[in-house]
Structures are given as structure tokens and as C-alpha cells.
Design an enzyme around this catalytic site. Sequence first.
Site, short mmCIF file in Angstrom:
data_model
loop_
_atom_site.label_atom_id
_atom_site.label_comp_id
_atom_site.label_asym_id
_atom_site.label_seq_id
_atom_site.Cartn_x
_atom_site.Cartn_y
_atom_site.Cartn_z
N GLY A 28 3.98 3.78 14.90
CA GLY A 28 3.36 4.16 13.62
C GLY A 28 3.17 2.93 12.74
O GLY A 28 2.17 2.79 12.06
N GLU A 40 -3.22 -8.16 -13.89
CA GLU A 40 -3.94 -8.81 -12.79
C GLU A 40 -4.25 -10.24 -13.22
O GLU A 40 -4.73 -10.48 -14.32
CB GLU A 40 -5.22 -8.00 -12.48
CG GLU A 40 -6.27 -8.71 -11.67
CD GLU A 40 -5.80 -9.22 -10.32
OE1 GLU A 40 -5.09 -8.49 -9.61
OE2 GLU A 40 -6.16 -10.36 -9.97
N HIS A 92 -28.25 19.48 1.80
CA HIS A 92 -28.22 19.70 0.35
C HIS A 92 -27.31 20.88 0.04
O HIS A 92 -27.36 21.86 0.77
CB HIS A 92 -29.63 19.98 -0.14
CG HIS A 92 -29.68 20.27 -1.61
ND1 HIS A 92 -29.51 19.28 -2.56
CD2 HIS A 92 -29.87 21.44 -2.29
CE1 HIS A 92 -29.60 19.83 -3.78
NE2 HIS A 92 -29.81 21.13 -3.63
C1 LIG Z 1 1.04 1.01 0.57
C2 LIG Z 1 0.03 0.63 1.61
C3 LIG Z 1 -1.13 1.40 1.75
C4 LIG Z 1 -2.06 1.06 2.71
N1 LIG Z 1 -3.19 1.83 2.82
C5 LIG Z 1 -4.10 1.54 3.75
C6 LIG Z 1 -5.25 2.35 3.92
O1 LIG Z 1 -5.45 3.34 3.21
N2 LIG Z 1 -6.13 2.03 4.90
C7 LIG Z 1 -5.94 0.94 5.71
O2 LIG Z 1 -6.76 0.70 6.58
N3 LIG Z 1 -4.86 0.14 5.58
C8 LIG Z 1 -3.94 0.43 4.62
N4 LIG Z 1 -2.82 -0.35 4.52
C9 LIG Z 1 -2.69 -1.52 5.41
C10 LIG Z 1 -2.24 -1.08 6.79
O3 LIG Z 1 -1.01 -0.41 6.69
C11 LIG Z 1 -2.13 -2.29 7.71
O4 LIG Z 1 -3.35 -2.99 7.71
C12 LIG Z 1 -1.83 -1.85 9.13
O5 LIG Z 1 -0.63 -1.14 9.19
C13 LIG Z 1 -1.74 -3.07 10.05
O6 LIG Z 1 -1.47 -2.65 11.33
P1 LIG Z 1 -0.77 -3.61 12.40
O7 LIG Z 1 -0.79 -2.84 13.66
O8 LIG Z 1 -1.37 -4.93 12.35
O9 LIG Z 1 0.72 -3.79 11.90
P2 LIG Z 1 1.82 -2.90 11.20
O10 LIG Z 1 1.33 -1.55 10.86
O11 LIG Z 1 2.36 -3.75 10.11
O12 LIG Z 1 2.90 -2.72 12.34
C14 LIG Z 1 3.60 -3.79 12.85
C15 LIG Z 1 4.83 -3.27 13.53
O13 LIG Z 1 5.42 -4.33 14.27
C16 LIG Z 1 6.83 -4.27 14.12
N5 LIG Z 1 7.38 -5.58 14.45
C17 LIG Z 1 7.35 -6.72 13.70
N6 LIG Z 1 7.97 -7.72 14.37
C18 LIG Z 1 8.38 -7.21 15.57
C19 LIG Z 1 9.06 -7.74 16.69
N7 LIG Z 1 9.43 -9.01 16.74
N8 LIG Z 1 9.33 -6.91 17.73
C20 LIG Z 1 8.95 -5.61 17.71
N9 LIG Z 1 8.29 -5.07 16.67
C21 LIG Z 1 8.00 -5.85 15.61
C22 LIG Z 1 6.98 -3.86 12.66
O14 LIG Z 1 8.27 -3.37 12.40
C23 LIG Z 1 5.90 -2.80 12.54
O15 LIG Z 1 6.37 -1.53 12.93
C24 LIG Z 1 -1.84 -0.04 3.57
C25 LIG Z 1 -0.66 -0.80 3.46
C26 LIG Z 1 0.25 -0.47 2.50
C27 LIG Z 1 1.51 -1.28 2.39
#
Ligand SMILES: Cc1cc2nc3c(=O)[nH]c(=O)nc-3n(C[C@H](O)[C@H](O)[C@H](O)COP(=O)(O)OP(=O)(O)OC[C@H]3O[C@@H](n4cnc5c(N)ncnc54)[C@H](O)[C@@H]3O)c2cc1C
Length: 471
Positions: free
Chosen positions: A38, A202, A445
Site C-alpha cells: 500500500g 507560504e 448534457h
Molecule cells: C498526505 C498525502 C496525500 C497524497 N495524496 C496524493 C494524491 O491524492 N494523489 C497522488 O497521486 N499522490 C498523492 N500523494 C503522493 C503519493 O502518496 C506518492 O506519490 C506515492 O505514494 C509514491 O509511491 P511510491 O510507490 O513511489 O512510494 P511509497 O508510496 O512512498 O511507498 C514506498 C514504500 O517503500 C517502503 N520502503 C522504504 N524503504 C524500504 C526498504 N529499504 N525496504 C523495504 N521497503 C522500504 C516504505 O515503507 C513504503 O511502504 C500524497 C502523499 C501524501 C503524504
Amino acid sequence: MTNQVAVVGGGPGGYAAAFLAADLDLTTVLIDPEVNPGGVCVYRGCIPSKALLHVAKVLDEARHAAAWGVEFGEPRINLQKLRDFKNNVVKRLTSGTGQLVKHRKVHYIQGIAEIADPHTLRVKRAGGGEETLRFDHAILATGSTPAAPPALAINDPRVMDSTAALDLPDIPKSLLVVGGGYIGLELGSVYATLGSAVTVVEMTSGLLPGADRDLVDILAKRIGTTMTAVRLNTRVVQMKAQADGIAVTLEGGEGGKDSTREAFDRVLVAVGRCPNSGIEGLDGTRVKRDPRGFIVVDNQMRTDEPSIFAIGDVVGEPMLAHKASHEGRVAVEVIAGENVAFEARAIPAVVFTDPEIAWCGLTEAQARQEGRKVVIAKFPWGASGRAITLDRTDGLTKLLLDADTERILGVGLVGAGAGELIAEGVLAVEMGANATDLKLSIHPHPTLTETMMESAEVFFGQATHVYRPRR
Ligand SMILES: Cc1cc2nc3c(=O)[nH]c(=O)nc-3n(C[C@H](O)[C@H](O)[C@H](O)COP(=O)(O)OP(=O)(O)OC[C@H]3O[C@@H](n4cnc5c(N)ncnc54)[C@H](O)[C@@H]3O)c2cc1C
């Protein structure tokens, strides 16, 4: 056994990659510290924030319903039930990803991975113990974490990052949001609707730096009525924990020299995110990082170490879940031997405030910077029948078209549901559609999608609902 693909990080980038790898019959291992995949998106980002924003929208509509002839008493907020709703949304999705892991026979390990060498991972299991895994290709999808500049990093639970704010510890009387980007504005809106007096500061001269000003102006007008104050060109220079709140020294403002000190019950720091590229053992490989810490990749998501790919937030902006997933799929297809690359013309960005802002492709500012000859066509939602039925005419649809070819280069939207509407813009930009294509596609529409068609009609000076006097 050697895994054909090892994915480090189970966010939307990592799990999309692992699932596609399994679908392509590659033996796949996925490692993440949570019980189920997730990542930030599902556990502490996109999903919980949107669950809270949905509730805020309902609350807001209930408050405005008297104007439509429906009267309720003042809504009462049961914070625990609200938290439960949000947590259940997360649980439902993450148990779904857990099921998908099993169905696809992805080997899932709950733990933290380190790189032992370019074909070996060492995994520290969450439950204790270590294991070593061999891989042909690894995909690093370790994501990002909230930035905490030193002036804002004080150790007090009243100073929250986005993760803490999503926990809804209480509804503070006053909340300072540091950072007028999308995370600060989304979470600030939730707290404002729940009853907090929210002040946003900001550092730059406008909210949502990078977004089109025509769109932001409409949002800023509404925020001016829902939040207590928005202070631009202002920075937090000091924060101090006191018994009666967090004392904050702000500097900047109109003339750039004001300095004020105020106390807030809580502070939300939302000043950006840093890539999780400090993976143990990475320095022993040829993988490079740029000065901001992002892992450097080419358009096939390859790092400089042939066996290692990287995707998602850890490789750079825009840090968005759908960009991460798309990159994940590209990386796997490249590993599977397909001749593909990440060449998106339009990565949509959505700010789920009220009204929502969404855009894709080129913005007007980018076009001007690049010296491109463009034409702008705007359709104000005051002329949309659907917007009027929704009592939400605070919206605008804006097309950016190539002056010579009429091709749609960018789409910007502000208004209720803009986040859903932008998908049509993405398709138009990706498919190289032009104004005629959009004008001749019959839209249903009464819907807000008609604003897309009518903005193309505006381009030709022939919009049904916008009168242009003849010269
Ligand atoms: C409050 C908030 C709201 C957001 N809303 C949106 C939105 O509406 N729409 C949108 O597109 N994006 C949104 N984002 C951004 C979005 O969450 C991220 O862009 C997205 O989760 C990135 O995905 P990712 O797969 O790169 O990494 P992540 O989702 O950051 O997942 C990385 C995973 O890798 C794990 N990990 C790290 N290091 C290791 C390791 N060495 N070994 C094993 N596991 C590791 C972490 O614990 C994590 O579970 C939001 C972010 C926040 C904080």
C-alpha cells in the site's frame, strides 16, 4: 532460487510493478515493512486524505443545504467514528492488495531490504531474523518521507507532519499550516471544515507553486472564506513549544520585512517530501543520486547499475501515485524484454481541495517560458448548466492549444469534480487531439464534461453558451 524480479517497497509503484511481473510469469518477491502492500499512498497519503476530504465535503454541503431549502441542525462531529471510517477505508484497500499478492503468488516479505551486492538483497524481517535473496533484476520503489527543515523540526506532538495530521488527534482551535502546496491545502481544508481556525503560510508569492494562476485564483477566493488567513511571501523562522501552544515567529508578508509572533494550538508542517534513497548498501553499487537525493534513472527506469531499476517518488517529481505505478509497469516491461519507455506527455496533477484543481500537459507559464506559440481558450463555469444546478459556478476550464495546429497541449480545470474531469484532458493530450476533435465529440448534457467541448468551441469563437459580440 534466484528471483527474476525483486521489488523493494510496496507503494503504488512497487506493488503495481510486482503484480505485473507476476502476470508476466516472472518469479517475483516484494519487500515492504507493512503487513500488506500500500505504501504511503494507501496507508498515509492519497487514500486516507481523500476519505477525510469526502467527509469534509458532505459536512460543507450539509451546512449550505439551507440555501437549497433543506435545513439540518449544526452537524456534530464524532471524531472516533470519523477516524474509524478513514481507517476502515485503508484496511479494506490493504487487505485487497494482500489478497492480490496471494492470488498472483508474489512472494511477499514484511521487512526492510538492504543491498548486499548488485544481485543480492539482505532483508531484515519485521518479525525478527534476516534472509538473503538473489535476484536477476531489482526495482527500487522506496518512496519518500515528509521533509522537516531544522527550523520546523521541534519535538512536540502538537507539531505534526502529514502522517500525524491524518490521525486526527483532535480538532484544534487554531492550526497553522506551513506550506501552501497540495498536501497543506488538502489537510488544512479538512481541519477548517471540522472547525479549526486555519492559517496557511507560504514562502512564495502564490499558493500551489507550479499550478496555473487562473485556476489558483478561483481556489484562493474560496479559501479566503473558509480559512482564517493565507499569508504569502512569508516564512516560519522559529517555533517554540509553550504551555499554551506553539509560538511561531513569521517573517515576510507584503513588504517582506514584517515579523510577527503568534501562538497556535497545532502546527502542520507540509513543506515537501524527501526521497528515501538512503537504502543501506546502495553506495556499494553504481546507482547514482542527484543533488536532491533522487535516484538517477533513464526513461526506461534503469539506474547506472544494469541489474537495478528505480521508480516512483524516489526517482523524482512529480511525486504522484499514478506516476509511480506507470513507471513501475515500464520497468517490468523493460525487464521482460519489451522495447518501451516512460514517455508520458501528460501526467495529471489533482489538488482535492474545494473546489478541486487539476491540470495536465503544458501550462500557460511553461508555454511562455519555452517561447511556444499557443492560444488559450477558457470556458467559465458560470455558463455551464450543470455547474448552476450544483450551485457551484466557481469553476473554469482552460485549454492550451498550439497556434498553428490547433493541437491540445494542456488542459487546466478548477471546479467541483475537476479531478475526475481531467481524465478527458489526459486522453486528448496523449492522443494528440485537436480543438476540432473535442468540439465534434458530443458530450452528455447536462454535465461538467460539456465545459471541455465548449472550451474548444470558445477556441473557434462559436461557444453556444458564451456570447462574443461581433466586431
Ligand atoms: C498526505 C498525502 C496525500 C497524497 N495524496 C496524493 C494524491 O491524492 N494523489 C497522488 O497521486 N499522490 C498523492 N500523494 C503522493 C503519493 O502518496 C506518492 O506519490 C506515492 O505514494 C509514491 O509511491 P511510491 O510507490 O513511489 O512510494 P511509497 O508510496 O512512498 O511507498 C514506498 C514504500 O517503500 C517502503 N520502503 C522504504 N524503504 C524500504 C526498504 N529499504 N525496504 C523495504 N521497503 C522500504 C516504505 O515503507 C513504503 O511502504 C500524497 C502523499 C501524501 C503524504
